[in-house]
Every structure is written in C-alpha cells, then in structure tokens.
Design an enzyme around this catalytic site. Structure first.
Site, mmCIF file in Angstrom:
data_model
loop_
_atom_site.group_PDB
_atom_site.id
_atom_site.type_symbol
_atom_site.label_atom_id
_atom_site.label_comp_id
_atom_site.label_asym_id
_atom_site.label_seq_id
_atom_site.Cartn_x
_atom_site.Cartn_y
_atom_site.Cartn_z
ATOM 1 N N GLY A 131 0.831 -1.197 0.000
ATOM 2 C CA GLY A 131 0.000 0.000 0.000
ATOM 3 C C GLY A 131 0.860 1.239 0.000
ATOM 4 O O GLY A 131 2.081 1.176 0.148
ATOM 5 N N PHE A 135 2.888 10.278 1.892
ATOM 6 C CA PHE A 135 4.308 10.317 2.240
ATOM 7 C C PHE A 135 4.794 8.984 2.799
ATOM 8 O O PHE A 135 5.756 8.941 3.554
ATOM 9 C CB PHE A 135 4.581 11.425 3.265
ATOM 10 C CG PHE A 135 4.192 12.791 2.796
ATOM 11 C CD1 PHE A 135 4.899 13.421 1.785
ATOM 12 C CD2 PHE A 135 3.101 13.444 3.353
ATOM 13 C CE1 PHE A 135 4.542 14.680 1.341
ATOM 14 C CE2 PHE A 135 2.727 14.698 2.916
ATOM 15 C CZ PHE A 135 3.453 15.328 1.904
ATOM 16 N N SER A 136 4.134 7.899 2.446
ATOM 17 C CA SER A 136 4.531 6.609 3.003
ATOM 18 C C SER A 136 4.236 5.477 2.036
ATOM 19 O O SER A 136 3.383 5.595 1.156
ATOM 20 C CB SER A 136 3.805 6.349 4.327
ATOM 21 O OG SER A 136 2.409 6.231 4.119
ATOM 22 N N ASN A 137 4.963 4.381 2.208
ATOM 23 C CA ASN A 137 4.729 3.135 1.500
ATOM 24 C C ASN A 137 4.790 1.996 2.513
ATOM 25 O O ASN A 137 5.532 2.078 3.497
ATOM 26 C CB ASN A 137 5.786 2.904 0.411
ATOM 27 C CG ASN A 137 5.663 3.889 -0.725
ATOM 28 O OD1 ASN A 137 4.616 4.013 -1.347
ATOM 29 N ND2 ASN A 137 6.746 4.607 -1.003
ATOM 30 N N VAL A 138 4.016 0.958 2.264
ATOM 31 C CA VAL A 138 4.030 -0.214 3.137
ATOM 32 C C VAL A 138 4.455 -1.422 2.311
ATOM 33 O O VAL A 138 3.906 -1.665 1.232
ATOM 34 C CB VAL A 138 2.653 -0.463 3.779
ATOM 35 C CG1 VAL A 138 2.707 -1.699 4.673
ATOM 36 C CG2 VAL A 138 2.205 0.751 4.581
ATOM 37 N N ASP A 257 -9.602 6.296 13.434
ATOM 38 C CA ASP A 257 -9.522 6.019 11.997
ATOM 39 C C ASP A 257 -9.859 4.558 11.714
ATOM 40 O O ASP A 257 -9.183 3.896 10.934
ATOM 41 C CB ASP A 257 -8.125 6.356 11.478
ATOM 42 C CG ASP A 257 -8.095 6.555 9.963
ATOM 43 O OD1 ASP A 257 -9.165 6.859 9.387
ATOM 44 O OD2 ASP A 257 -7.019 6.421 9.362
#
Length: 580
Positions: A131, A135-138, A257
């Site tokens: 995913g 500002f991030s990736n997993v 969330d």
C-alpha cells in the site's frame, strides 16, 4: 510540564527500541545505554534513542534488531504480549528461511519487480508493495537472518521547504506526528492489534517494522465477496470491538480512523459452503463466502487485526485512571470530552458493521459537501432490497452506533452486551433517531453495470470505483471527527480555565493539525478520483445506452431523504441488476 504524566507513564512501562542509522557507515548502533538526543518535543513523548560508541567497529556483524527490541519491551511483560520473533533454533529452520529467500528472489527475477533501496533496512528483503499514502509506503518484507516475514511502513521525513511561495510548507511527515504514533503503538499489546516490532530512523525516512497479517485488508474482501453473512460479520466486528475496548478502557487511547482499510486479518483455509445461501438482489455468480466455523471464521478471514495509529490520541492517563486530569478533580467538561472522543470510534464501528453486512457504506454522495452534511446529520437508510434479509436485531444495533448525539450513542460495553453480539434471544429496540426499517425506499430504478469478475482482491483494488469508495470512507470519517470536535469545543465555552487546559492537550496531540491536514488531503484525493464514472470510458463502454439515459435523468431529479446513485459505484456492480 503538561507532558509530565504521559512521560512518567512511558518511563514506567519501558523504553521503545529506536535506532538511528548513520548515513555514512550504516553500521548497527547498539551501545547498551540510552541518551535523549531528540529535541525537547520528542523527549516529551518518552522516546529514547540508541547512541553509538565512537570506538565501535563499523564492520562488526550486527545483532538482530528484533532480538534487541524484545529485550527492551518485555521488561514488564503483558498478558497480551505474544509478539516474540521466530528465532531459528536448528539447521532445518535456517534452511527454510534461506529457501524462502531464494524462492522469492527467483519469482522477482522473472517478474521484473524492483523496489527502492532504503538505507537502514539492509537486514530486510522487500517482497511486495502492500500500500501507499501521500508520504509513506508499506511493504511486505522478510528478515534476512531469521526468515520472519513482517510489514514495514516507510515514512518520508519532513524536509526543509525550498518553495519560496509557501515557506511554511514541508514535504514529508513531521517528527512529532510519527513519534506520537510510535509512542502509542508501543503501549498497546493485544491479539487483535498489529504490534510494533521495531522503529528505525535515518536522515530521510522513518521505518516502522510491524507484525504481518498475511490476509491483507478487510476492504479487499468486501470487494471480493460483495458482503458478509451475519455470522461472519459478527465474527469480524466482535474482534474489532474487543480491540476498541482494550484501547478505550485499558490504554486510554482512541483510534479515530477505524475503517475497512485499517482492519487486517490472518488468513485461514477456505471451506466451501455445503448449501449456498442467497439474498434478494444477489448476483448468481457471487463469490462463495464459504462455510462459517464458529470461533475460526469463514471466507479465508480468521483473526482480525486493527492497524494504523496515525490519527490516534490519548484521552486519559494510566496513573490517575481519569480523563487527562487529577483523580477527584476532573471537570465535567473533560469527562464529556472523553465521551466524545470515544464516540468517534463507536460511530466508525457502526459504519464498518453496516458496510460489511450489505456491501456499501451508510453515507454516500458524489458531492463532498453533501456527503459531509449527510454524515453530520446522520442521514442514512436501510436500503431495500439489500437489507430485507438482514435481521432486525442487527439493524437496531447499527442504529445505536450511528446516532448523532454522542451522549446517546452506545459505548463499547453496551455494544458487546447487545443481543446480536452476545447471541441472546432478548428483544431489541432501535435508537430514537433510527430510520424506519419497515419502510421501503422511494420507488426509483437502480441500474447496474455489467460487472467484470474480480479474480483477486489486488486487481479489484486498482479499479477507479474501488479507489473512489476508499475516498468515501475517508471523507465520511474525517467529516464525523470534525463534527465531534466542534461539539466538544462548544461544550467548553464559558470556562476559560478548561479551555486553556484542553488547549494544552490539543497541542500535545496535534489533533487540530490532524483534522485540517487530513481533511485537505482527503478532499484533494477525492477531486482527483472519478466518483461518478461519467468521464470514465471503460465504465461508459460497459453501461447500456438505456442505463446511461436513465442515469442522466436521475441526476436531474430530486429525491427526498437519502439519495444514492448506485449505477456509479463500482462496488455495487457486483450486485444483480434489479428494479426496485
């Protein structure tokens, strides 16, 4: 000194393993003592950092990060702690780890899949991108020595802004935001919550090494199965509720969330249904959910795991066991604030339950402004025919979660005691503001596109309609969080002392920044995706001419109450074409 109680709490519970990677040598730094070399703001969150000895040999073999993490965290073991890393104890286990790496390398070599090289993650091999965010990736990854598979969240650090037009704007995530997430995650240890295994930082990135839930997101299963049976829905939502109860009552944390994207699961073996059951309006080709096994699950969905604490906040301190105040001196306004904060999670729980039972969210509109209004007013309905076969008890429970007044909304204990959850045969009653479950919707036509069979959740998640549905969830939850924040602030007017105190807490949690930045980001994302599908040639080509005309006509008509143009939402396309 407003951080004192939280700081003391963190010190009592132990240190977080935080590793600073030298950009020159990238050697392991592990000297055996901690020193606070973060800024004052970072120290206030109770985060410590490993400092290297200047005489350390940069070529020495690094220790396992996982081993050091568990040495630190388990100074005070918890009954929920079950995250010990798999440490190979014999040659056979080492061989298995090596075989897994070789097999994956062969697959990637043939697929041509490549990943960025992240300095500081040399002990891991990235296997798959799971995913991404602004500002991030997993990534799914494997530890090179132990063979343990993990998930790694790679977050870009905020960099100095070079845009003279907006000197305040910085690209990336500020340190206080990521450290708040880390501080909260290291406090929680529960079987239905993803555990933080390790936190690493370099000058460019933060790395959160997390437990891996091999099933992926629950969101993809909603797309694949269209909806869940009541048994499977109860299996899923009860586990989410236990995670919420632990956060609210044992940790003093609200998640803020909770949505299908942030609910992961451990997969189980699929057992085909002995007798297929269909609801009114079902597509005959609907994917088989499989046989439900009590206590185990169905449809490959086993244990549920709550993830992503980026918007979480602390609402009470464990030393006083009261909401952010001194025992016996807590003002009613602050007690109500805790109720409002927890109510956000209960509302989200209702949205998730509604969605998994029928296959679409309770609040939907192609207009962002109308969608937010529907959320703030609680304008939803149990649409026929999709809710006709769902029990009254389930609808009653949802109505108590989606009630607008947070004082009347169910808390987590009321939820878990409800007959639909507990399995008792007691009669149930809807909330006072619940929609009329016996009334049929306005008689207008739903036109469905011919669906393409979704072979796998991965391919479904890349369709425009599914991306749009993600944004519907994001907008709905962000709108409700902001609405609850307005209610909370209105309740504080007239008491300047309380306002000042809560202002300090707002500073601590950066909650106002979270709301503003999160909403702007979601709205921007909404504008980029095509909610309506009108300009999507791939959708238009599959839509019959008559459907296009009727869809255009419906857009000019005005209906009272809850309006939902089902012909423009891809998730609905898996339902059988039917006139109501």
């Amino acid at each position: 000194m407003r951080f004192k109680s939280i700081q003391q709490n963190i010190e009592d519970e132990g240190k977080v393993n935080v590793r600073e990677v030298n950009p020159d040598s990238y050697a392991e730094r592990d000297h055996g003592y901690t020193a606070g070399i973060f800024s004052d703001a970072e120290e206030n969150f109770g985060i410590t950092q490993q400092v290297a000895d200047s005489t350390q040999n940069p070529t020495s073999k690094p220790k396992s990060r996982h081993a050091h993490f568990h040495e630190t965290v388990h100074e005070n073991p918890s009954e929920y702690s079950r995250s010990k890393c798999k440490q190979p104890t014999n040659e056979k286990e080492y061989d298995k780890a090596i075989e897994a790496l070789v097999a994956k390398a062969i697959v990637e070599e043939h697929s041509g899949q490549q990943f960025p090289v992240y300095k500081g993650l040399e002990q891991y091999t990235l296997l798959q991108k799971m995913g991404d965010g602004a500002f991030s990736n997993v990534y799914k990854a494997i530890h090179n020595r132990t063979g343990e598979k993990v998930a790694i969240k790679v977050v870009q650090r905020a960099q100095p802004n070079t845009d003279p037009r907006d000197p305040r704007k910085r690209q990336g995530v500020e340190s206080h935001n990521i450290l708040k997430e880390v501080q909260i995650m290291r406090r929680v240890k529960h079987p239905n919550i993803i555990q933080l295994l390790e936190f690493i930082q370099t000058p460019e990135y933060y790395y959160l090494v997390l437990e891996l839930a091999d099933g992926g997101e629950l969101f993809h299963q909603i797309v694949r199965l269209t909806y869940f049976s009541e048994d499977l829905s109860r299996h899923v939502i009860t586990q989410v509720a236990h995670a919420i109860r632990y956060l609210h009552e044992d940790c003093g944390v609200v998640h803020r969330d909770i949505k299908p994207e942030n609910l992961l699961f451990d997969s189980i073996d699929f057992v085909p249904s002995r007798v297929r059951k269909y609801r009114a309006g079902d597509d005959p080709d609907k994917v088989d959910e499989g046989e439900f096994i009590p206590g185990v699950g169905a449809g490959t969905i086993g244990r549920i795991r709550l993830a992503d604490f980026g918007l979480s906040k602390v609402v009470w301190d464990s030393h006083t066991q009261t909401p952010c105040g001194t025992m016996g001196y807590t003002a009613p306004e602050i007690v109500r604030d805790e109720r409002y904060s927890k109510g956000v999670d209960m509302w989200a729980l209702g949205c998730v339950l509604y969605t998994i039972l029928c296959g679409f969210p309770p609040f939907y509109d192609e207009s962002i402004s109308l969608l937010t209004k529907k959320v703030s007013r609680g304008e939803y309905s149990f649409l026929s025919p999709w809710w006709d076969d769902i029990s009254k008890s389930a609808k009653d429970l949802i109505s108590h979660l989606l009630t607008v007044d947070p004082e009347s909304r169910y808390d987590i204990h009321q939820f878990l005691a409800h007959p639909w959850i507990s399995g008792s045969r007691e009669p149930t009653f809807p909330a006072t503001d619940a929609p009329n479950t016996a009334q049929r919707e306005n008689p207008f036509t739903y036109d469905f596109l011919e669906p393409e069979d979704v072979a796998a959740a991965g391919s479904a998640a890349r369709t425009p309609g599914v991306n749009s549905l993600r944004e519907v969830f994001n907008i709905s939850y962000a709108a409700h969080r902001m609405e609850q924040e307005k209610i909370r602030k209105r309740g504080q007017r007239g008491n300047q002392g309380i306002m000042n105190f809560m202002g300090d807490m707002d500073d601590l949690m950066e909650e106002n920044d979270d709301y503003d930045d999160g909403t702007k980001s979601v709205e921007h994302s909404m504008k980029r995706v095509n909610l309506s599908g009108e300009n999507d040639p791939s959708l238009a080509s599959r839509q019959p001419a008559q459907s296009q005309q009727q869809s255009s006509q419906r857009s000019r008509n005005k209906f009272k109450g809850f309006q939902l143009n089902l012909s423009k939402a891809t998730l609905y396309n898996r339902r059988h074409r039917q006139k109501v």
